[in-house]
Design a protein around this motif. Structure first.
Motif, short mmCIF file in Angstrom:
data_model
loop_
_atom_site.label_atom_id
_atom_site.label_comp_id
_atom_site.label_asym_id
_atom_site.label_seq_id
_atom_site.Cartn_x
_atom_site.Cartn_y
_atom_site.Cartn_z
N ILE A 156 4.60 -1.20 -5.96
CA ILE A 156 5.50 -1.39 -4.94
C ILE A 156 6.70 -2.25 -5.28
O ILE A 156 7.68 -2.13 -4.96
N THR A 180 2.11 1.85 -0.06
CA THR A 180 1.87 0.73 1.18
C THR A 180 0.53 1.27 1.98
O THR A 180 -0.24 0.28 1.83
N GLU A 181 0.51 2.49 2.14
CA GLU A 181 -0.62 2.91 3.27
C GLU A 181 -1.91 2.78 2.23
O GLU A 181 -2.78 2.41 2.92
#
Length: 65
Positions: free
Chosen positions: A14, A42-43
């Protein structure tokens, strides 16, 4: 609470994607792909953390008042 290796790798990915978005001139399809990767990672990370929190949360079973 310690982070798993998988979570650490996701955070590093990320961070890398965010830096690419900030410092590159990516536009169009490349930018859209970076945005999509960022959202997916992110999920996944949030899902991992929520699962870990549910597993490590204390339960009230067996307690008497």
């Amino acid at each position: 609470m310690s982070a798993s290796l998988g979570q650490i790798v996701k955070v590093e990915r990320i961070d890398f994607i965010v830096k690419l978005l900030i410092f590159s001139q990516a536009q169009g399809e490349r930018r859209a792909l970076l945005d999509e990767w960022l959202g997916e990672l992110t999920e996944d990370l949030l899902s991992d953390m929520k699962s870990e929190a549910r597993i490590s949360a204390p339960t009230d079973e067996g307690r008497s008042n």
